[in-house]
Design a protein around this motif. Structure first.
Motif, PDB file in Angstrom:
ATOM      1  N   ALA A  68      52.843  35.654  47.840  1.00 21.42           N
ATOM      2  CA  ALA A  68      53.556  36.696  48.171  1.00 21.42           C
ATOM      3  C   ALA A  68      53.368  37.898  47.135  1.00 21.42           C
ATOM      4  N   HIS A  69      52.894  37.377  45.811  1.00 23.37           N
ATOM      5  CA  HIS A  69      52.780  38.535  44.979  1.00 23.37           C
ATOM      6  C   HIS A  69      51.569  39.493  44.911  1.00 23.37           C
ATOM      7  N   VAL A  70      50.419  38.864  45.673  1.00 22.49           N
ATOM      8  CA  VAL A  70      49.235  39.413  45.787  1.00 22.49           C
ATOM      9  C   VAL A  70      49.746  40.729  46.852  1.00 22.49           C
ATOM     10  N   ALA A  71      50.414  40.563  47.854  1.00 23.26           N
ATOM     11  CA  ALA A  71      50.708  41.631  48.961  1.00 23.26           C
ATOM     12  C   ALA A  71      51.900  42.500  48.077  1.00 23.26           C
ATOM     13  N   GLN A  72      52.609  41.967  47.473  1.00 21.53           N
ATOM     14  CA  GLN A  72      53.671  42.808  46.598  1.00 21.53           C
ATOM     15  C   GLN A  72      52.775  43.845  45.577  1.00 21.53           C
ATOM     16  N   ALA A  73      51.892  43.272  45.000  1.00 20.71           N
ATOM     17  CA  ALA A  73      51.154  44.126  44.179  1.00 20.71           C
ATOM     18  C   ALA A  73      50.486  45.377  44.783  1.00 20.71           C
ATOM     19  N   ARG A  74      49.891  45.159  45.906  1.00 18.72           N
ATOM     20  CA  ARG A  74      49.176  45.950  46.617  1.00 18.72           C
ATOM     21  C   ARG A  74      50.476  47.189  47.051  1.00 18.72           C
ATOM     22  N   GLN A  75      51.396  46.577  47.419  1.00 19.62           N
ATOM     23  CA  GLN A  75      52.200  47.664  47.924  1.00 19.62           C
ATOM     24  C   GLN A  75      52.987  48.391  46.643  1.00 19.62           C
ATOM     25  N   ILE A  76      53.077  47.863  45.583  1.00 15.33           N
ATOM     26  CA  ILE A  76      53.496  48.617  44.405  1.00 15.33           C
ATOM     27  C   ILE A  76      52.520  49.547  44.217  1.00 15.33           C
ATOM     28  N   SER A  77      51.199  49.149  44.291  1.00 15.18           N
ATOM     29  CA  SER A  77      50.088  50.043  43.819  1.00 15.18           C
ATOM     30  C   SER A  77      50.336  51.391  44.659  1.00 15.18           C
ATOM     31  N   ALA A  78      50.327  51.042  46.081  1.00  9.93           N
ATOM     32  CA  ALA A  78      50.138  52.094  46.935  1.00  9.93           C
ATOM     33  C   ALA A  78      51.462  52.936  46.801  1.00  9.93           C
ATOM     34  N   ALA A  79      52.573  52.421  46.442  1.00 11.81           N
ATOM     35  CA  ALA A  79      53.711  53.418  46.220  1.00 11.81           C
ATOM     36  C   ALA A  79      53.410  54.206  45.006  1.00 11.81           C
ATOM     37  N   ALA A  80      52.630  53.872  43.872  1.00 10.00           N
ATOM     38  CA  ALA A  80      52.294  54.487  43.044  1.00 10.00           C
ATOM     39  C   ALA A  80      51.479  55.622  43.291  1.00 10.00           C
ATOM     40  N   ARG A  81      50.418  55.456  43.901  1.00  9.99           N
ATOM     41  CA  ARG A  81      49.557  56.422  44.419  1.00  9.99           C
ATOM     42  C   ARG A  81      50.155  57.634  45.091  1.00  9.99           C
ATOM     43  N   GLU A  82      51.102  57.271  46.067  1.00  3.64           N
ATOM     44  CA  GLU A  82      51.996  58.101  46.748  1.00  3.64           C
ATOM     45  C   GLU A  82      52.681  59.190  45.903  1.00  3.64           C
ATOM     46  N   LEU A  83      53.188  58.633  44.884  1.00  2.00           N
ATOM     47  CA  LEU A  83      53.788  59.507  43.764  1.00  2.00           C
ATOM     48  C   LEU A  83      52.651  60.102  42.798  1.00  2.00           C
ATOM     49  N   GLY A  84      51.593  59.986  42.909  1.00  2.85           N
ATOM     50  CA  GLY A  84      50.485  60.565  42.032  1.00  2.85           C
ATOM     51  C   GLY A  84      50.458  59.876  40.580  1.00  2.85           C
ATOM     52  N   LEU A  85      50.845  58.533  40.600  1.00  2.00           N
ATOM     53  CA  LEU A  85      50.910  57.853  39.363  1.00  2.00           C
ATOM     54  C   LEU A  85      49.731  56.908  39.332  1.00  2.00           C
ATOM     55  N   THR A  86      49.153  56.624  38.116  1.00  2.00           N
ATOM     56  CA  THR A  86      48.041  55.883  37.560  1.00  2.00           C
ATOM     57  C   THR A  86      48.294  54.772  36.800  1.00  2.00           C
ATOM     58  N   ALA A  87      48.009  53.761  36.982  1.00  2.00           N
ATOM     59  CA  ALA A  87      47.932  52.444  36.031  1.00  2.00           C
ATOM     60  C   ALA A  87      46.825  52.457  34.847  1.00  2.00           C
ATOM     61  N   ASP A  88      47.297  51.882  34.090  1.00  2.00           N
ATOM     62  CA  ASP A  88      46.356  51.591  32.880  1.00  2.00           C
ATOM     63  C   ASP A  88      46.594  50.376  32.188  1.00  2.00           C
ATOM     64  N   PRO A  89      45.803  49.393  32.884  1.00  2.00           N
ATOM     65  CA  PRO A  89      45.617  47.799  32.692  1.00  2.00           C
ATOM     66  C   PRO A  89      45.644  47.466  31.376  1.00  2.00           C
ATOM     67  N   SER A  90      44.970  48.369  30.487  1.00  2.00           N
ATOM     68  CA  SER A  90      44.944  47.849  29.033  1.00  2.00           C
ATOM     69  C   SER A  90      46.170  47.734  28.233  1.00  2.00           C
ATOM     70  N   ARG A  91      47.475  48.676  28.847  1.00  2.00           N
ATOM     71  CA  ARG A  91      48.533  48.543  28.146  1.00  2.00           C
ATOM     72  C   ARG A  91      49.257  47.090  28.577  1.00  2.00           C
ATOM     73  N   ALA A  92      48.963  46.632  29.409  1.00  2.00           N
ATOM     74  CA  ALA A  92      49.947  45.348  29.602  1.00  2.00           C
ATOM     75  C   ALA A  92      49.617  44.346  28.692  1.00  2.00           C
ATOM     76  N   GLN A  93      50.981  43.677  28.290  1.00  2.00           N
ATOM     77  CA  GLN A  93      50.791  42.667  27.387  1.00  2.00           C
ATOM     78  C   GLN A  93      52.001  41.757  27.668  1.00  2.00           C
ATOM     79  N   ASN A  94      52.358  40.610  27.141  1.00  2.00           N
ATOM     80  CA  ASN A  94      53.541  39.743  27.045  1.00  2.00           C
ATOM     81  C   ASN A  94      53.605  38.956  25.646  1.00  2.00           C
ATOM     82  N   VAL A  95      54.751  38.951  24.918  1.00  2.00           N
ATOM     83  CA  VAL A  95      54.812  38.369  23.728  1.00  2.00           C
ATOM     84  C   VAL A  95      55.784  36.910  24.042  1.00  2.00           C
ATOM     85  N   GLN A  96      55.194  35.913  23.317  1.00  2.00           N
ATOM     86  CA  GLN A  96      55.895  34.804  23.102  1.00  2.00           C
ATOM     87  C   GLN A  96      56.160  34.244  21.838  1.00  2.00           C
TER      88      GLN A  96
END
Length: 222
Positions: free
Chosen positions: A83-111
Motif C-alpha cells: 500500500a505504501h507504493v500507491a500512497q507515495a504516488r498519491q502524496i507526490s501528486a498532491a505535492a505537484r498540484e501545490l507546486g512543491l518539489t522533493a529533494d531526495p538528498s535531504r532524506a535521512q534517519n538517525v538510530q
C-alpha cells in the motif's frame, strides 16, 4: 491478507514506477518536500490528510520543509507494505498540484546503537529511562511509542572493549547520497574505519575515535 504477507522490500519499492521523490531510509520510505512558507506546508499536510484509502503517514511540518515517512508499525511488524507504493504516488501528486518539489538528498534517519555484553541485563534500564517500548519483531530494538525519538538498538559484544565508545549513531541516508556523505565526513576531519560492508554501511570515526555508521538499504535483504 496479513501485514507480513503484504510486506515489500526496499528493492521492490524502488523498482516501482512513480516513486522518484522517495528514498528508503532504514525500514521506511521517506520524502522531503521544500515549501515556500509554513502556510503552504500546512495546506500540503491537509491535502495528505484527505487522500483516500491510505494508512496515516508520519508527517513533520517545519519552517522550510515537510518530511513524510511511510512505515507500518503494528505488533510484530515494522516496515513497508504494498500500500505504501500507491500512497507515495498519491502524496507526490498532491505535492505537484501545490507546486512543491522533493529533494531526495535531504532524506535521512538517525538510530542509536548501544554495545552491551548481556543485552537483557541493560535493556530494561533503557526502556524505563527513555520511556520506550520493545519493537517486537526484532529482539533488542526499542522504539518511541510517541514516534518522535530515534530507534535505539543493542549490539552484543563478546568481550569488553576498553578505550572505545560503547554508544554510536547510525545515520541512514538515501542510497544515492551515501558516498557523498562519507566524503563530506572525511573532508571534515573524520577517518574511515572500514568500508568492508559498503555500500550497506561505512564505519567512520572523528579525530578522537568516536564512531558512526553511514548506512543504506543496498545489499540488505531484498
Amino acid at each position: 491478507m496479513t501485514e507480513t504477507a503484504q510486506r515489500i522490500s526496499p528493492a521492490q519499492f524502488h523498482q516501482a514506477e512513480g516513486v522518484g521523490d522517495w528514498r528508503v531510509i532504514g525500514d521506511g520510505a521517506c520524502a522531503w518536500f521544500r515549501i515556500p512558507s509554513f502556510a503552504a506546508g500546512a495546506r500540503f499536510v491537509q491535502a495528505i490528510s484527505e487522500l483516500p484509502g491510505t494508512p496515516a503517514p508520519d508527517v513533520d511540518l517545519r519552517d522550510g520543509a515537510v518530511t513524510v515517512r511511510l512505515i507500518r508499525w503494528v505488533p510484530g511488524f515494522f516496515g513497508m507494505t504494498e500500500a505504501h507504493v500507491a500512497q507515495a504516488r498519491q502524496i507526490s501528486a498532491a505535492a505537484r498540484e501545490l507546486g512543491l518539489t522533493a529533494d531526495p538528498s535531504r532524506a535521512q534517519n538517525v538510530q542509536i546503537c548501544l554495545d552491551a555484553l548481556v543485552v537483557p541485563d541493560v535493556m530494561p534500564f533503557w526502556l524505563a529511562v527513555l520511556g520506550y517500548t520493545e519493537r517486537g519483531d526484532c529482539p533488542g530494538d526499542m522504539i518511541d511509542p510517541r514516534q518522535r525519538g530515534p530507534l535505539v538498538y543493542f549490539q552484543e559484544m563478546d568481550a569488553p572493549r576498553p578505550q572505545r565508545n560503547r554508544i554510536h549513531l547510525d545515520i541512514w541516508v538515501a542510497h544515492d547520497q551515501a558516498e557523498a556523505r562519507v566524503a563530506a565526513a572525511l573532508a571534515a576531519g573524520g577517518r574511515l574505519v572500514t568500508d568492508e560492508h559498503a555500500p550497506s554501511w561505512w564505519v567512520l570515526a572523528d579525530a578522537e575515535g568516536n564512531e558512526v555508521c553511514i548506512g543504506t538499504w543496498l545489499t540488505r535483504a531484498e
